[in-house]
Write an enzyme that holds these catalytic residues in place. Structure first.
Site, mmCIF file in Angstrom:
data_model
loop_
_atom_site.group_PDB
_atom_site.id
_atom_site.type_symbol
_atom_site.label_atom_id
_atom_site.label_comp_id
_atom_site.label_asym_id
_atom_site.label_seq_id
_atom_site.Cartn_x
_atom_site.Cartn_y
_atom_site.Cartn_z
ATOM 1 N N ASP A 66 0.290 -1.039 0.204
ATOM 2 C CA ASP A 66 -0.079 -0.088 0.117
ATOM 3 C C ASP A 66 0.950 0.845 -0.092
ATOM 4 O O ASP A 66 0.223 2.311 0.548
ATOM 5 C CB ASP A 66 -0.849 0.015 1.078
ATOM 6 C CG ASP A 66 -1.991 -1.160 1.471
ATOM 7 O OD1 ASP A 66 -2.139 -1.715 0.275
ATOM 8 O OD2 ASP A 66 -2.536 -1.333 2.392
ATOM 9 N N LYS A 125 1.639 2.564 -5.160
ATOM 10 C CA LYS A 125 2.169 1.567 -6.462
ATOM 11 C C LYS A 125 1.251 1.875 -8.044
ATOM 12 O O LYS A 125 1.693 2.378 -8.870
ATOM 13 C CB LYS A 125 2.788 -0.259 -6.144
ATOM 14 C CG LYS A 125 3.423 -0.292 -5.076
ATOM 15 C CD LYS A 125 3.470 -2.647 -4.791
ATOM 16 C CE LYS A 125 2.544 -2.330 -4.291
ATOM 17 N NZ LYS A 125 2.264 -2.462 -2.740
ATOM 18 N N GLY A 167 -4.833 -4.114 -4.094
ATOM 19 C CA GLY A 167 -5.729 -2.723 -4.117
ATOM 20 C C GLY A 167 -4.801 -1.832 -4.763
ATOM 21 O O GLY A 167 -4.339 -0.955 -3.508
ATOM 22 N N HIS A 168 -4.272 -1.517 -5.719
ATOM 23 C CA HIS A 168 -3.407 -0.623 -6.167
ATOM 24 C C HIS A 168 -4.962 0.544 -6.770
ATOM 25 O O HIS A 168 -6.006 0.761 -8.249
ATOM 26 C CB HIS A 168 -2.814 -0.445 -7.496
ATOM 27 C CG HIS A 168 -1.607 -1.481 -7.008
ATOM 28 N ND1 HIS A 168 -0.962 -2.503 -7.596
ATOM 29 C CD2 HIS A 168 -1.743 -2.785 -5.544
ATOM 30 C CE1 HIS A 168 -0.157 -3.534 -7.323
ATOM 31 N NE2 HIS A 168 -0.414 -2.965 -6.234
ATOM 32 N N GLN A 189 1.742 -6.075 -3.361
ATOM 33 C CA GLN A 189 2.585 -6.108 -1.781
ATOM 34 C C GLN A 189 3.669 -5.091 -1.419
ATOM 35 O O GLN A 189 3.834 -4.351 -2.494
ATOM 36 C CB GLN A 189 2.429 -7.240 -1.274
ATOM 37 C CG GLN A 189 1.976 -8.846 -1.710
ATOM 38 C CD GLN A 189 0.508 -8.963 -2.592
ATOM 39 O OE1 GLN A 189 1.238 -9.048 -3.667
ATOM 40 N NE2 GLN A 189 -0.649 -8.831 -3.059
HETATM 41 P P1 GDP Z 1 -0.675 0.591 -3.382
HETATM 42 O O1 GDP Z 1 -1.047 -0.458 -3.248
HETATM 43 O O2 GDP Z 1 0.759 0.269 -3.438
HETATM 44 O O3 GDP Z 1 -1.548 1.107 -5.022
HETATM 45 O O4 GDP Z 1 -1.593 1.980 -2.475
HETATM 46 P P2 GDP Z 1 -2.812 1.615 -1.885
HETATM 47 O O5 GDP Z 1 -3.788 2.024 -3.603
HETATM 48 O O6 GDP Z 1 -3.386 0.035 -1.255
HETATM 49 O O7 GDP Z 1 -2.862 2.447 -0.835
HETATM 50 C C1 GDP Z 1 -2.517 4.430 -0.692
HETATM 51 C C2 GDP Z 1 -3.479 4.986 -0.983
HETATM 52 O O8 GDP Z 1 -2.851 6.138 -1.170
HETATM 53 C C3 GDP Z 1 -4.160 4.851 -2.037
HETATM 54 O O9 GDP Z 1 -6.092 5.412 -1.381
HETATM 55 C C4 GDP Z 1 -3.510 6.157 -3.108
HETATM 56 O O10 GDP Z 1 -5.096 7.090 -4.121
HETATM 57 C C5 GDP Z 1 -3.358 7.207 -1.893
HETATM 58 N N1 GDP Z 1 -2.138 8.085 -2.206
HETATM 59 C C6 GDP Z 1 -1.076 7.783 -3.314
HETATM 60 N N2 GDP Z 1 -0.376 8.717 -2.873
HETATM 61 C C7 GDP Z 1 -1.033 9.454 -2.350
HETATM 62 C C8 GDP Z 1 0.016 10.471 -1.676
HETATM 63 O O11 GDP Z 1 0.885 11.305 -1.942
HETATM 64 N N3 GDP Z 1 -0.634 11.705 -0.920
HETATM 65 C C9 GDP Z 1 -1.778 10.756 -0.474
HETATM 66 N N4 GDP Z 1 -3.097 11.858 0.776
HETATM 67 N N5 GDP Z 1 -2.393 10.236 -0.805
HETATM 68 C C10 GDP Z 1 -1.961 8.567 -1.479
HETATM 69 P P1 IMO Z 2 -0.871 -3.934 -2.665
HETATM 70 O O1 IMO Z 2 -0.119 -5.094 -3.699
HETATM 71 C C1 IMO Z 2 -0.531 -4.982 2.419
HETATM 72 C C2 IMO Z 2 -1.264 -8.481 3.565
HETATM 73 C C3 IMO Z 2 -2.159 -9.303 4.302
HETATM 74 C C4 IMO Z 2 -1.832 -10.158 5.088
HETATM 75 C C5 IMO Z 2 -0.530 -11.303 4.475
HETATM 76 C C6 IMO Z 2 -0.845 -12.226 3.724
HETATM 77 O O2 IMO Z 2 -2.012 -3.730 -2.988
HETATM 78 O O3 IMO Z 2 0.317 -3.239 -1.568
HETATM 79 P P2 IMO Z 2 -2.339 -13.046 1.768
HETATM 80 O O4 IMO Z 2 -4.111 -13.199 1.208
HETATM 81 O O5 IMO Z 2 -1.143 -12.600 0.549
HETATM 82 O O6 IMO Z 2 -2.507 -14.053 2.147
HETATM 83 O O7 IMO Z 2 -2.133 -12.094 3.625
HETATM 84 O O8 IMO Z 2 -0.101 -9.799 3.143
HETATM 85 N N1 IMO Z 2 -1.304 -8.264 2.095
HETATM 86 C C7 IMO Z 2 -1.144 -7.067 1.913
HETATM 87 N N2 IMO Z 2 -0.965 -5.299 2.583
HETATM 88 N N3 IMO Z 2 -1.156 -4.618 1.055
HETATM 89 C C8 IMO Z 2 -1.159 -5.098 -0.203
HETATM 90 O O9 IMO Z 2 -1.758 -5.507 -0.962
HETATM 91 C C9 IMO Z 2 -1.301 -7.097 -0.107
HETATM 92 N N4 IMO Z 2 -1.209 -8.015 -0.330
HETATM 93 C C10 IMO Z 2 -1.662 -9.231 1.278
HETATM 94 O O10 IMO Z 2 -2.809 -8.123 4.765
HETATM 95 O O11 IMO Z 2 -1.113 -9.752 6.677
HETATM 96 MG MG MG Z 3 -2.811 -1.415 -1.870
#
Ligand code: GDP
Ligand code: IMO
Ligand code: MG
Length: 421
Positions: A14, A17, A41-42, A223
């Site tokens: 998270d 990416k 979840g991107h 991840q």
């Molecule tokens: P990912 O899994 O690495 O793609 O990241 P996620 O989407 O799960 O979580 C990142 C969260 O932070 C999302 O809700 C993005 O919209 C938000 N986000 C990304 N970059 C920024 C930033 O620079 N500032 C803020 N406030 N939110 C951001």
């Molecule tokens: P993105 O790509 C954050 C965590 C789960 C759990 C562990 C194992 O959005 O960054 P799993 O379902 O893979 O067996 O879970 O890994 N986990 C993540 N945490 N971002 C993710 O993906 C994750 N994918 C799995 O919360 O701790």
């Molecule tokens: Mg994510």
């Protein structure tokens, strides 16, 4: 001949990416996911809209991009079909823009059930899995029992499916876990049917062919490095290699064909699910980070655990990934802090250590260095020179410690809220 550039997370996932891949896609012809599955979840924000992608590469919204789901990915046809339908509703021709590796493994409805059964059996020691069936699907892959995308087109696909399902039902009985997979199974077969519209490819041939013909490829990680099955906080990890090495096995490219490695980190740190997190904050500061940063899981909605940036862990991730450029995300979340802390070492069993240890557990005490906060809104900054000095000091310290430049800074979720140095 081109090399594959890579975007991957350096923390526990998270990091942002999805946003970064979306921002970088105009510089690339092809975006390829190499591991993970719908546990990811991107999030992408542009034009006032938000999209969350789970299996589809984050280049999908950019015209002219080709998106590949690589062999290292595990696919749940239900989740992928839903995602495809949502994207197609925006007018994008998915069939033209996405190809799927024949060698990617399928997540069966019974894999999901096994994930839930395993977590329930673990009780207090549960991993905190996203319950998407990731672990059981990768177990069948390495156990040489899995079903692959290419199998969908075989005449005996149904028999193969039934044989694996029977094996799973037997395992579920050992767990004494009651589950009804019938409803999900119906959706699953509809999902499988809808995937047949897409070209199933030998993605290793395709990707290497692209590189040969000077077509640029960006690999998108899921991840984060500390969730890597070998080097993360085992057993509280996911079941794939999230590190750069995963690009080689998850796309079929040689290590010598890896180019730029973009390592993404948040200006602080989060984790969702169980497991060690040395800089986790249990106080009001942690709560502030969660509220201001909207730190709730994009896949499961669970509140994310929050804490200060951990440079010990970050340096460990930089080392193992061969990071060539750092990207700092969510810098704006630290706007209103008088003091910002960064872990520069740990106290472990009465000794001071500066590396990420095997026994990264609750007994670790971080040693912090404090920085003066910038205490102002940086969301509208678009030129690095315009950042306050306190912010620049923070960035310079991270660069010096990691030995890698911070080339991109994100100050908001939108595509536009990005500074490229
Ligand atoms: P990912 O899994 O690495 O793609 O990241 P996620 O989407 O799960 O979580 C990142 C969260 O932070 C999302 O809700 C993005 O919209 C938000 N986000 C990304 N970059 C920024 C930033 O620079 N500032 C803020 N406030 N939110 C951001
Ligand atoms: P993105 O790509 C954050 C965590 C789960 C759990 C562990 C194992 O959005 O960054 P799993 O379902 O893979 O067996 O879970 O890994 N986990 C993540 N945490 N971002 C993710 O993906 C994750 N994918 C799995 O919360 O701790
Ligand atoms: Mg994510």
């Amino acid at each position: 001949m081109k090399k594959v550039d890579v975007v991957l997370g350096l923390q526990w996932g998270d990091e942002g990416k999805g946003k970064v891949v979306d921002v970088l896609t105009p510089n690339y012809d092809v975006i390829a996911r190499f591991q993970g599955g719908p546990n990811a979840g991107h999030s992408l924000h542009f034009g006032g809209e938000k999209f969350v992608l789970h299996t589809v590469p984050s280049g999908i919204f950019r015209e002219g991009s080709m998106n590949i789901i690589g062999n290292g990915v595990v696919i749940d046809p239900v989740i992928l079909a839903e995602e495809i339908a949502q994207i197609e509703a925006t007018g994008i021709n998915m069939v033209e823009r996405m190809k799927i590796s024949k060698r990617a493994h399928l997540i069966l409805p019974t894999h999901r059930a096994l994930d839930a059964a395993s977590e329930a059996a673990k009780g207090k020691t549960k991993i905190g899995s996203t319950l998407k069936g990731i672990g059981p699907a990768y177990m069948d892959k390495t156990g040489r029992n899995g079903l692959r995308v290419g199998d969908i087109l075989l005449p005996d696909f149904m028999e193969r499916y039934q044989a694996l399902k029977d094996k799973h039902l037997f395992q579920l009985r050992q767990y004494d876990y009651q589950v009804d997979v019938d409803a999900y199974e119906q959706e699953w077969f509809r999902g499988v049917e809808s995937l047949k519209r897409f070209e199933f490819v030998d993605s290793e041939m395709l990707v290497n062919g692209y590189l040969q013909s000077n077509t640029s490829v960006l690999a998108e990680g899921a991840q984060g490095s500390l969730l890597d099955v070998d080097f993360g906080t085992y057993p509280y990890v996911t079941s794939s290699n999230t590190l750069c090495a995963g690009v080689c096995t998850g796309l079929g490219v040689a290590p010598t064909r890896i180019g730029e490695v973009y390592g993404i980190f948040k200006a602080y740190c989060t984790r969702v699910g169980s497991g060690p997190f040395p800089t986790e904050l249990f106080d009001s500061t942690g709560e502030t980070l969660r509220q201001v940063g909207c730190e709730y899981g994009a896949t499961t909605g669970r509140p994310r655990r929050c804490g200060w940036l951990d440079l010990v862990a970050l340096k460990y991730a930089v080392m193992m990934n061969g990071v060539t450029a750092l990207i700092m995300m969510k810098s704006d979340i630290l706007n209103d802090f008088d003091t910002i802390k960064v872990a520069v070492g740990y106290q472990l069993n009465g000794k001071q250590v500066d590396y990420f240890p095997y026994e990264a557990d609750d007994t670790i005490e971080p040693i912090y260095r404090e920085f003066e906060g910038w205490n102002c809104d940086i969301c509208n900054v678009r030129d690095y020179n315009d950042f306050p000095q306190q912010f620049k000091d923070y960035v310079s310290f991270i660069e010096a410690e990691c030995g890698v430049p911070v080339k991109i800074i994100s100050v908001g979720p939108d595509r536009e809220e990005t500074i490229i140095r």
